[in-house]
Motif scaffolding. Structure first.
Motif, PDB file in Angstrom:
ATOM      1  N   ARG A 290       0.897  -1.338   0.010  1.00 54.52           N
ATOM      2  CA  ARG A 290      -0.131  -0.037  -0.040  1.00 54.52           C
ATOM      3  C   ARG A 290       0.916   1.587  -0.029  1.00 54.52           C
ATOM      4  NH1 ARG A 290      -5.498  -1.030   1.672  1.00 54.52           N
ATOM      5  NH2 ARG A 290      -5.902  -3.151   2.517  1.00 54.52           N
ATOM      6  N   LEU A 291       0.681   2.186  -0.867  1.00 52.19           N
ATOM      7  CA  LEU A 291       1.334   3.273  -0.813  1.00 52.19           C
ATOM      8  C   LEU A 291       0.456   4.251  -0.333  1.00 52.19           C
ATOM      9  CD1 LEU A 291       3.122   5.032  -3.936  1.00 52.19           C
ATOM     10  CD2 LEU A 291       1.386   6.415  -2.609  1.00 52.19           C
ATOM     11  N   LEU A 292       0.819   5.092   0.867  1.00 44.30           N
ATOM     12  CA  LEU A 292       0.022   5.776   1.762  1.00 44.30           C
ATOM     13  C   LEU A 292       0.474   7.290   1.435  1.00 44.30           C
ATOM     14  CD1 LEU A 292       0.300   3.917   5.150  1.00 44.30           C
ATOM     15  CD2 LEU A 292      -1.512   3.720   3.254  1.00 44.30           C
ATOM     16  N   SER A 293      -0.508   8.178   1.858  1.00 49.90           N
ATOM     17  CA  SER A 293      -0.191   9.622   1.889  1.00 49.90           C
ATOM     18  C   SER A 293       1.007  10.038   3.214  1.00 49.90           C
ATOM     19  CB  SER A 293      -1.425  10.469   2.104  1.00 49.90           C
ATOM     20  OG  SER A 293      -1.196  11.756   2.342  1.00 49.90           O
ATOM     21  N   PRO A 294       1.918  10.798   2.817  1.00 55.47           N
ATOM     22  CA  PRO A 294       2.745  11.460   4.097  1.00 55.47           C
ATOM     23  C   PRO A 294       1.472  11.767   5.237  1.00 55.47           C
ATOM     24  CG  PRO A 294       3.488  12.215   1.850  1.00 55.47           C
ATOM     25  CD  PRO A 294       1.917  11.473   1.643  1.00 55.47           C
ATOM     26  N   PHE A 295       0.544  12.378   4.899  1.00 53.74           N
ATOM     27  CA  PHE A 295      -0.319  12.775   5.908  1.00 53.74           C
ATOM     28  C   PHE A 295      -1.379  11.931   6.343  1.00 53.74           C
ATOM     29  CE2 PHE A 295       0.832  16.496   3.258  1.00 53.74           C
ATOM     30  CZ  PHE A 295       1.681  17.210   4.205  1.00 53.74           C
ATOM     31  N   ASP A 296      -1.133  10.505   5.893  1.00 54.18           N
ATOM     32  CA  ASP A 296      -2.198   9.335   6.343  1.00 54.18           C
ATOM     33  C   ASP A 296      -2.227   9.658   7.933  1.00 54.18           C
ATOM     34  OD1 ASP A 296      -3.325   6.788   4.908  1.00 54.18           O
ATOM     35  OD2 ASP A 296      -3.035   6.694   6.878  1.00 54.18           O
ATOM     36  N   TYR A 328      12.268  15.081  -1.208  1.00 57.97           N
ATOM     37  CA  TYR A 328      11.403  16.091  -0.205  1.00 57.97           C
ATOM     38  C   TYR A 328      10.095  15.698   0.346  1.00 57.97           C
ATOM     39  CZ  TYR A 328       7.802  19.718   0.654  1.00 57.97           C
ATOM     40  OH  TYR A 328       6.989  20.377   0.914  1.00 57.97           O
ATOM     41  N   TYR A 329       9.426  15.034  -0.687  1.00 56.35           N
ATOM     42  CA  TYR A 329       7.910  14.665  -0.534  1.00 56.35           C
ATOM     43  C   TYR A 329       7.838  13.202  -0.953  1.00 56.35           C
ATOM     44  CZ  TYR A 329       2.979  14.852  -0.333  1.00 56.35           C
ATOM     45  OH  TYR A 329       1.647  14.747   0.108  1.00 56.35           O
ATOM     46  N   VAL A 330       8.444  12.359  -0.047  1.00 58.59           N
ATOM     47  CA  VAL A 330       8.359  10.666  -0.314  1.00 58.59           C
ATOM     48  C   VAL A 330       7.122  10.126   0.263  1.00 58.59           C
ATOM     49  CG1 VAL A 330      10.831  10.717  -0.902  1.00 58.59           C
ATOM     50  CG2 VAL A 330      10.075  10.154   1.475  1.00 58.59           C
ATOM     51  N   PHE A 331       6.660   8.963  -0.303  1.00 58.19           N
ATOM     52  CA  PHE A 331       5.529   8.528   0.184  1.00 58.19           C
ATOM     53  C   PHE A 331       5.853   7.356   0.793  1.00 58.19           C
ATOM     54  CE2 PHE A 331       4.320  10.754  -3.540  1.00 58.19           C
ATOM     55  CZ  PHE A 331       3.125  11.448  -3.208  1.00 58.19           C
ATOM     56  N   PRO A 332       5.187   7.075   2.016  1.00 63.78           N
ATOM     57  CA  PRO A 332       5.549   5.698   2.829  1.00 63.78           C
ATOM     58  C   PRO A 332       4.746   4.547   2.175  1.00 63.78           C
ATOM     59  CG  PRO A 332       3.949   7.215   3.933  1.00 63.78           C
ATOM     60  CD  PRO A 332       4.392   8.042   2.754  1.00 63.78           C
ATOM     61  N   VAL A 333       5.297   3.443   2.594  1.00 65.14           N
ATOM     62  CA  VAL A 333       4.759   2.114   1.688  1.00 65.14           C
ATOM     63  C   VAL A 333       4.633   1.162   2.845  1.00 65.14           C
ATOM     64  CG1 VAL A 333       5.087   0.419  -0.095  1.00 65.14           C
ATOM     65  CG2 VAL A 333       5.929   2.744  -0.443  1.00 65.14           C
ATOM     66  N   MET A 334       3.674   0.606   2.924  1.00 61.32           N
ATOM     67  CA  MET A 334       3.304  -0.541   4.020  1.00 61.32           C
ATOM     68  C   MET A 334       2.878  -1.792   3.211  1.00 61.32           C
ATOM     69  SD  MET A 334       0.162  -0.287   6.571  1.00 61.32           S
ATOM     70  CE  MET A 334       1.052   0.602   7.739  1.00 61.32           C
ATOM     71  N   GLN A 335       3.124  -2.990   3.887  1.00 57.75           N
ATOM     72  CA  GLN A 335       2.552  -3.929   3.269  1.00 57.75           C
ATOM     73  C   GLN A 335       2.192  -5.041   4.748  1.00 57.75           C
ATOM     74  OE1 GLN A 335       5.269  -6.914   1.636  1.00 57.75           O
ATOM     75  NE2 GLN A 335       3.813  -7.672   0.227  1.00 57.75           N
ATOM     76  N   GLY A 336       0.992  -5.492   4.723  1.00 58.42           N
ATOM     77  CA  GLY A 336       0.718  -6.057   5.871  1.00 58.42           C
ATOM     78  C   GLY A 336       0.527  -5.060   7.011  1.00 58.42           C
ATOM     79  N   ASP A 337       1.286  -5.550   8.158  1.00 61.36           N
ATOM     80  CA  ASP A 337       1.377  -4.809   9.170  1.00 61.36           C
ATOM     81  C   ASP A 337       2.741  -3.994   9.510  1.00 61.36           C
ATOM     82  OD1 ASP A 337       2.694  -7.002  10.130  1.00 61.36           O
ATOM     83  OD2 ASP A 337       1.136  -7.346  11.743  1.00 61.36           O
ATOM     84  N   ARG A 338       3.392  -3.847   8.388  1.00 56.86           N
ATOM     85  CA  ARG A 338       4.756  -3.630   8.513  1.00 56.86           C
ATOM     86  C   ARG A 338       5.093  -2.307   7.200  1.00 56.86           C
ATOM     87  NH1 ARG A 338       9.654  -7.849   6.559  1.00 56.86           N
ATOM     88  NH2 ARG A 338      11.619  -6.309   7.405  1.00 56.86           N
ATOM     89  N   MET A 339       5.963  -1.406   7.763  1.00 57.29           N
ATOM     90  CA  MET A 339       6.123  -0.437   6.938  1.00 57.29           C
ATOM     91  C   MET A 339       7.476  -0.768   6.230  1.00 57.29           C
ATOM     92  SD  MET A 339       3.942   2.006   7.349  1.00 57.29           S
ATOM     93  CE  MET A 339       4.658   2.977   6.219  1.00 57.29           C
ATOM     94  N   ILE A 340       7.376  -0.719   4.725  1.00 55.60           N
ATOM     95  CA  ILE A 340       8.549  -1.567   4.058  1.00 55.60           C
ATOM     96  C   ILE A 340       9.434  -0.427   3.167  1.00 55.60           C
ATOM     97  CG2 ILE A 340       7.198  -3.867   3.851  1.00 55.60           C
ATOM     98  CD1 ILE A 340       6.770  -3.062   0.707  1.00 55.60           C
ATOM     99  N   GLY A 341       9.132   0.509   3.283  1.00 59.57           N
ATOM    100  CA  GLY A 341       9.908   1.642   2.613  1.00 59.57           C
ATOM    101  C   GLY A 341       9.111   2.848   2.447  1.00 59.57           C
TER     102      GLY A 341
END
Length: 398
Positions: A290-296, A328-341
């Motif tokens: 999942r690609l998330l917003s920096p303001f999620d 400057y503005y990078v998107f957090p990436v999640m998989q399952g219950d873990r932040m992967i990058g």
């Protein structure tokens, strides 16, 4: 009595379930389904940055893949099922919560009257009556329509012309409401012409509002300290939150729990028996990347994200480009219950350009995970309105 212990993996699942990120959301992403998503989240932060999609749109899309921005516009401007105001930042909030913002209106007004003369000078205060009269006589207006020949300030981003400051003051204090947007421009009208009467005329008292705000925050976070609960809507003061927690704990409405953090430490928090009982039947998270917003909302409290997920996430606003480890503005990436990058991706015309993905320490980018990441980009491309993707050489970083 010893406190209940909640191991880190279960704590993550409780937290992600409350944020609608634990399992797929099959809803339509519009109408009543979108209203329900907004209600369950509590609010969605609004932000103007649009490198891929607006923050609020990406947040809602992350929960409902069929969501499109016009659905939120309709919910606010036509159906009047949501309103825009302030939590920790500008946000879209369920309309049924409007009566609970009365305390915030009054407290924000008191703070503005105290602080704004030093910040914005005195001219804005004299414009309040003029702004109200113009909108009352002519209907919805934005800052440009009200500015006239007033000069814009030159000392910084928040140095507004007097009528703009008066407009924001009237909105923050509840006398005006945002009725719609054109592009990203806000248009304001009298609250009585925007907010439905049954919400605008409700009169909960301060005690009821504090109790509601604390309960609603706990329901949406799953657990938290008194300070974290107070910070959710930013309605309740820290002292009021501590007093509420002490009273609710004594009466058995809430319980204390030791939440295990990502580093193995424990953090004393409050939760409810119902939340803990429901946690035992939570499913394992799906494997979708999942690609998330920096303001999620799951990540907006950066310190909490680091404690719970071991994910140190900061947007490097004031760091020179050559000194940045990430964009400057990078998107957090999640998989399952873990932040992967985190990923540097942006829309350029009809092209989605990925310049970098930095895996978190210990995350291996095998074929399945790399394919999952590219599948997520293909999904978000539909929201972003692009028809092709490119990956720069060396985009997958070590």
């Amino acid at each position: 009595m010893s406190r209940i212990f909640v191991e880190n993996q279960l704590a993550r699942r409780i937290f992600l379930d409350r944020h609608l990120l634990l399992r797929p959301g099959p809803g339509t992403g519009k109408g009543r389904d979108l209203e329900e998503v907004l209600h369950r989240l509590g609010f969605v932060q609004v932000d103007s940055v649009n490198t891929l999609a607006r923050a609020h749109d990406l947040i809602l899309w992350s929960r409902r893949g069929r969501y499109r921005p016009q659905a939120l516009d309709r919910l606010i401007a036509r159906d009047r099922k949501a309103f825009e105001h302030w939590t920790h930042d500008a946000a879209v909030i369920p309309m049924e919560f409007y009566p609970m913002w009365r305390v915030k209106f009054a407290r924000d007004e008191a703070r503005m009257r105290q602080r704004w003369p030093q910040w914005q000078g005195e001219a804005w205060h004299a414009e309040i009556k003029n702004v109200l009269r113009h909108i009352s006589d002519n209907g919805p207006a934005g800052s440009i329509e009200l500015r006239g020949d007033q000069p814009k300030g030159s000392s910084g981003w928040w140095d507004w012309h007097p009528s703009k400051a008066a407009l924001e003051f009237l909105w923050r204090s509840g006398r005006l409401a945002i009725c719609h947007r054109e592009g990203f421009r806000k248009f304001y009208d009298l609250s009585e012409r925007v907010i439905p009467d049954h919400q605008r005329l409700a009169r909960p008292d301060e005690v009821e509002i504090i109790d509601w705000a604390m309960r609603a925050a706990l329901e949406r976070l799953g657990f938290g300290t008194s300070g974290e609960l107070a910070a959710f809507f930013e309605i309740v003061t820290r002292d009021e939150a501590r007093e509420w927690c002490a009273t609710a704990l004594a009466s058995g409405r809430i319980v204390e729990a030791d939440i295990e953090l990502a580093n193995g430490a424990r953090r004393r928090s409050f939760t409810t028996p119902d939340i803990l009982d429901g946690a035992t039947s939570l499913p394992a998270p799906d494997a979708r990347v999942r690609l998330l917003s920096p303001f999620d909302p799951a990540l907006r409290d950066r310190a909490r994200a680091e404690r719970l997920f071991g994910f140190s996430y900061r947007i490097e606003i004031f760091v020179p480009e050559e000194q940045r480890r990430f964009g400057y503005y990078v998107f957090p990436v999640m998989q399952g219950d873990r932040m992967i990058g985190r990923m540097d991706v942006k829309r350029t015309g009809k092209l989605l350009n990925t310049s970098a993905f930095w895996p978190e320490k210990g995350v291996r980018m095998g074929k399945a995970r790399s394919a999952g990441l590219q599948s997520e980009l293909a999904r978000v491309a539909t929201l972003a309105g692009v028809d092709s993707m490119e990956f720069e050489p060396g985009w997958l970083r070590s």
